[in-house]
Motif scaffolding. Structure first.
Motif, PDB file in Angstrom:
ATOM      1  N   THR A  36       4.658  10.819   0.938  1.00 56.89           N
ATOM      2  CA  THR A  36       5.420  10.011   1.401  1.00 56.89           C
ATOM      3  C   THR A  36       4.832   8.984   2.140  1.00 56.89           C
ATOM      4  OG1 THR A  36       5.179  11.259   3.672  1.00 56.89           O
ATOM      5  CG2 THR A  36       6.690  12.240   1.893  1.00 56.89           C
ATOM      6  N   ALA A  37       5.394   8.027   2.769  1.00 61.40           N
ATOM      7  CA  ALA A  37       4.752   6.935   3.343  1.00 61.40           C
ATOM      8  C   ALA A  37       5.822   6.262   4.617  1.00 61.40           C
ATOM      9  CB  ALA A  37       4.683   5.690   2.285  1.00 61.40           C
ATOM     10  N   VAL A  38       5.046   6.015   5.579  1.00 60.20           N
ATOM     11  CA  VAL A  38       5.678   5.247   6.510  1.00 60.20           C
ATOM     12  C   VAL A  38       5.314   3.933   6.825  1.00 60.20           C
ATOM     13  CG1 VAL A  38       6.237   5.452   9.179  1.00 60.20           C
ATOM     14  CG2 VAL A  38       6.205   7.420   7.944  1.00 60.20           C
ATOM     15  N   GLY A  39       6.113   2.748   6.960  1.00 64.12           N
ATOM     16  CA  GLY A  39       5.622   1.527   7.281  1.00 64.12           C
ATOM     17  C   GLY A  39       6.226   0.898   8.408  1.00 64.12           C
ATOM     18  N   LEU A  40       5.275   0.277   9.129  1.00 68.87           N
ATOM     19  CA  LEU A  40       5.764  -0.402  10.277  1.00 68.87           C
ATOM     20  C   LEU A  40       5.286  -1.750  10.461  1.00 68.87           C
ATOM     21  CD1 LEU A  40       6.808  -0.217  13.466  1.00 68.87           C
ATOM     22  CD2 LEU A  40       4.662   0.790  13.902  1.00 68.87           C
ATOM     23  N   LEU A  68       0.859  -1.206  -0.103  1.00 70.26           N
ATOM     24  CA  LEU A  68      -0.031   0.079   0.021  1.00 70.26           C
ATOM     25  C   LEU A  68       1.075   1.206  -0.115  1.00 70.26           C
ATOM     26  CD1 LEU A  68      -3.197   0.376   0.397  1.00 70.26           C
ATOM     27  CD2 LEU A  68      -2.570   1.268   2.678  1.00 70.26           C
ATOM     28  N   CYS A  69       1.855   1.281   0.962  1.00 70.16           N
ATOM     29  CA  CYS A  69       2.877   2.316   0.687  1.00 70.16           C
ATOM     30  C   CYS A  69       3.178   2.698  -0.598  1.00 70.16           C
ATOM     31  CB  CYS A  69       4.184   2.350   1.714  1.00 70.16           C
ATOM     32  SG  CYS A  69       3.723   2.222   3.461  1.00 70.16           S
ATOM     33  N   SER A  70       3.781   1.655  -1.367  1.00 72.50           N
ATOM     34  CA  SER A  70       4.425   1.822  -2.665  1.00 72.50           C
ATOM     35  C   SER A  70       3.397   2.462  -3.638  1.00 72.50           C
ATOM     36  CB  SER A  70       4.748   0.397  -3.005  1.00 72.50           C
ATOM     37  OG  SER A  70       5.188  -0.279  -2.280  1.00 72.50           O
TER      38      SER A  70
END
Ligand SMILES: C[S@@+](CC[C@H](N)C(=O)[O-])C[C@H]1O[C@@H](n2cnc3c(N)ncnc32)[C@H](O)[C@@H]1O
Length: 387
Positions: free
Chosen positions: A129-133, A117-119
């Motif tokens: 911008t995206a942050v993934g955790l 989803l971030c991609s």
């Protein structure tokens, strides 16, 4: 799912929705099959392939392995389970409805896995911008190598992936591909990257560098935080759920933002169940274990059966507590969200051979305050922070 002749009106309507107004594209879920793969599930002659039996046959069984030769379980998962374009359409719609006034640019995907989803978020607008955790370093690494690498430097500069627990996000460490060492001119006696971030290479995975913590990293406040594919069911204690929602709220923009998660339910969700869908080169199987009515816990296993050759059994396994929508609402309110909204859609009946819906009922999510129990349903829950 997967029975011959089940290329139903449901599918036709799903397809119609996907091709309709962008906002109405279908979201991902373990039950949903992205349209392109549904088409690929047909044989070249236009006939549907027959349903598989138990799946394994004389195939090599691969238990809890990440890959088999060039085949990766992450790739199979992304192809069969996820539909990020649909999710993003809904995220945009919710943001415009409940916050508005600007375009959402900054996303955090919690429980991100391979951060598909971030991609897709980065792909949808060059300003985004995206942050993934996520807890799974292997999945994060796979994301860097397969989903983000195609964006080149631009992709890496707009995404921050963190390895850690959503309950302790500040302590989560950023991960970067080791290949960037060559770009970043690193002094090995005092390892800092070109941004001055301390870093080390993990023993667990020599291909990635583990850098600063989320707390030490300067990130834009988020317009949207999401937790998809029923990931909040990984949290079993109410106090953990509230704690997690507080963390999500704390990173949202002071100008207003939304938290969005999904949930499934219905009569079929509280018993053993096996659903499968055939594609041209593999079969995706969702296996639901016994449902404990006291703890509301169930074990979900995803298997991928690749013709007669291989089976990735238990490629993914989850121990879930199936929360109710009311419990989620109460916890979001307790965490401090101002308003909570439910968007629900009925899913195909798991026992219906024909999978027919009423001729006039389009299968899309609707905002509802009441919904009679069904065999299967899917929901988005939206928590709004208007600070
Ligand atoms: C059902 S998968 C969802 C993956 C992805 N969000 C998607 O939409 O397909 C759940 C993910 O949550 C991660 N996870 C489970 N508990 C977690 C926790 N406490 N903190 C961070 N990640 C967690 C798992 O590693 C896994 O990648």
């Amino acid at each position: 799912m997967g029975k011959s002749g089940r290329k139903s009106k449901v599918s036709q309507r799903q397809r119609r929705i996907l091709h309709g107004v962008g906002d109405d594209a279908l979201p991902s879920s373990a039950y949903d099959i992205p349209e392109d793969l549904e088409v690929r599930g047909r044989r070249a002659d236009g006939e549907e392939e027959e349903e598989d039996g138990s799946g394994s046959g004389d195939a090599d069984l691969v238990e809890n392995e990440t890959s088999m030769g060039a085949l990766s379980k992450f790739d199979l998962y992304q192809q069969s389970v996820q539909s990020p374009k649909g999710d993003i359409s809904y995220l945009q719609k919710f943001f415009l409805m409940y916050v508005g006034g600007r375009r959402p640019l900054h996303l955090q995907e919690d429980f991100c896995g391979t951060a598909l989803l971030c991609s897709e978020w980065l792909h949808s607008d060059p300003r985004r911008t995206a942050v993934g955790l996520d807890l799974d370093l292997e999945a994060l690494n796979w994301c860097l190598e397969n989903n983000i690498s195609k964006f080149g430097y631009d992709g890496h500069s707009r995404i921050s992936l963190f390895h850690g627990n959503v309950l302790h996000p500040h302590k989560a460490h950023m991960v970067k591909p080791k290949v960037q060492d060559r770009i970043g001119a690193i002094d090995l006696n005092n390892p800092k990257d070109s941004m001055g971030t301390p870093q080390s290479i993990t023993d667990a995975n020599p291909r990635v560098r583990v850098c600063s913590t989320m707390e030490e990293t300067s990130l834009p406040s988020r317009d949207v935080v999401c937790a998809f594919n029923y990931s909040c069911c990984c949290l079993h204690q109410r106090e953990d759920l509230v704690k997690y929602f507080k963390h999500a709220l704390s990173v949202l923009s002071k100008k207003g933002g939304i938290f969005v998660m999904d949930l499934y339910g219905g009569i079929s969700s509280e018993r053993k169940l096996r659903l499968q869908r055939k594609f041209s080169n593999f079969t995706y199987i969702w296996e639901q274990g016994e449902f404990d009515i006291i703890s509301r816990r169930t074990r979900i296993s995803l298997h991928f059966h690749l013709g007669k050759k291989f089976t990735f059994r238990h490629a993914f396994s989850y121990d879930w507590r199936l929360w109710s929508l009311t419990e989620i609402k109460d916890c979001l309110e307790e965490a401090g969200f101002q308003s909570i909204h439910f968007w629900i859609r009925e899913m195909p009946n798991t026992e219906d051979e024909n999978l027919e819906y009423d001729a006039d009922s389009d299968v899309k999510y609707e905002e509802l305050s009441s919904f009679g129990q069904q065999d299967a349903w899917n929901a988005y829950v939206v928590g709004v922070a208007n600070l």
